[in-house]
Design an enzyme around this catalytic site. Structure first.
Site, mmCIF file in Angstrom:
data_model
loop_
_atom_site.group_PDB
_atom_site.id
_atom_site.type_symbol
_atom_site.label_atom_id
_atom_site.label_comp_id
_atom_site.label_asym_id
_atom_site.label_seq_id
_atom_site.Cartn_x
_atom_site.Cartn_y
_atom_site.Cartn_z
ATOM 1 N N ILE A 102 29.885 56.364 79.784
ATOM 2 C CA ILE A 102 31.259 56.188 79.027
ATOM 3 C C ILE A 102 31.755 54.709 79.467
ATOM 4 C CG2 ILE A 102 33.599 57.175 79.353
ATOM 5 C CD1 ILE A 102 32.308 59.690 80.578
ATOM 6 N N HIS A 143 26.816 58.929 84.406
ATOM 7 C CA HIS A 143 27.463 59.586 85.386
ATOM 8 C C HIS A 143 26.879 61.336 85.587
ATOM 9 C CE1 HIS A 143 31.659 57.682 84.889
ATOM 10 N NE2 HIS A 143 30.977 57.380 83.865
ATOM 11 N N SER A 155 36.934 49.724 87.265
ATOM 12 C CA SER A 155 36.363 49.168 88.660
ATOM 13 C C SER A 155 37.593 48.175 88.985
ATOM 14 C CB SER A 155 35.161 48.410 88.426
ATOM 15 O OG SER A 155 35.211 47.674 87.032
ATOM 16 N N CYS A 165 28.607 54.130 87.464
ATOM 17 C CA CYS A 165 29.469 53.442 86.516
ATOM 18 C C CYS A 165 30.399 52.329 87.245
ATOM 19 C CB CYS A 165 30.063 54.410 85.602
ATOM 20 S SG CYS A 165 30.720 53.798 84.084
ATOM 21 N N GLU A 167 27.461 63.338 87.829
ATOM 22 C CA GLU A 167 28.471 64.332 88.295
ATOM 23 C C GLU A 167 29.348 64.901 86.963
ATOM 24 O OE1 GLU A 167 29.111 61.236 87.951
ATOM 25 O OE2 GLU A 167 30.688 60.499 87.516
#
Ligand code: GLN
Length: 193
Positions: A138, A174, A52, A82, A176
Site C-alpha cells: 500500500i 503488510h 512515516s 512499510c 498484518e
C-alpha cells in the site's frame, strides 16, 4: 516457547491494531507503545505501517526517537512494516533527514507508481517459508540499496522488499493485513533466538 516475552507495537498512528491481533493469534503478549515509559520491559518492537513522516514527527515530539534508536542499536529486535521500514532506514532517498537511522538500508518512499500504488501478490520467500505468502503493498516503499551486513530476503521485479540486519527486520508489505502469520512467527523466532 520457554519464558513469556512481551512484544511492543508502536501505537502513535497507523495499522498497529492489526499487529496486536496477529500477536494475539500466536498467543504472544503485546503492549501498545505510546511513550518512553512504555518501552520499558519489552523484548521486541513492531513499527507498523501508516505515515512515516507523521510517526517520525511524533517520535521526535515525544522525545522517543533517540531512546528507541539506542535500544534497537543495543539489540532490541525490531520489525518495521512499510512506513515502519522507512522509520528504521539510515537513508531516505531524496530526503536529507531520516528517522531512527538504525538499519543500513536506503529506502524509496511511495516507490510504486500511481497506477499500481497498491497491489497484492503471492510469492514464495525461501528464507521464510516453502509456501506462497500473500504480500500486500500500500503506497509502499522499497529498498534501493543495502549495506554489507544486510541480508536480502525478498525481491520483486529486482527491487528489495524484505531484508534483515542482525536484530532488525524490514518489509515493504503488510503481513498484518493478511490472515497469514508466517512473518509474525519469523519475528517471534528472532526474539527467542
Ligand atoms: N507511503 C507511506 C509513507 O511513506 C507508507 C505507506 C504504508 O505504511 N502503508 O510513510
Amino acid at each position: 516457547m520457554a519464558g513469556k516475552k512481551v512484544v511492543g507495537v508502536l501505537a502513535l498512528q497507523g495499522a498497529f491494531r492489526e499487529h496486536i491481533k496477529a500477536l494475539e493469534m500466536l498467543g504472544i503478549q503485546s503492549k501498545l507503545i505510546k511513550n518512553n515509559k512504555d518501552l520499558e520491559g519489552i523484548d521486541g518492537i513492531i513499527l507498523p505501517g501508516g505515515e512515516s513522516t507523521s510517526m517520525g514527527k511524533m517520535l521526535m515530539d515525544f522525545n522517543m526517537l533517540g531512546i528507541l534508536a539506542d535500544k534497537i542499536t543495543n539489540g532490541l529486535p525490531a520489525w518495521g512494516t512499510c512506513a515502519g521500514m522507512i522509520l528504521l532506514a539510515k537513508k531516505i532517498n531524496g530526503d536529507d533527514n531520516a528517522h531512527l537511522k538504525v538499519m543500513d538500508i536506503d529506502v524509496e518512499r511511495n516507490a510504486y507508481g500511481r497506477q499500481i500504488d497498491s497491489f497484492v501478490t503471492n510469492k514464495i520467500i525461501p528464507k521464510i517459508s516453502s509456501t506462497e505468502l500473500p504480500l500486500v503493498f500500500i503506497r509502499a516503499p522499497y529498498i534501493n540499496n543495502v549495506g554489507i551486513g544486510v541480508e536480502v530476503l525478498c525481491k520483486i521485479d529486482g527491487n528489495v522488499v524484505a531484508a534483515k540486519e542482525e536484530n532488525m527486520l524490514a518489509t515493504s508489505f503488510h503481513p498484518e493485513l493478511t490472515e497469514d502469520l508466517t512473518f509474525h512467527r519469523y519475528f517471534i523466532d528472532m526474539i527467542y533466538s
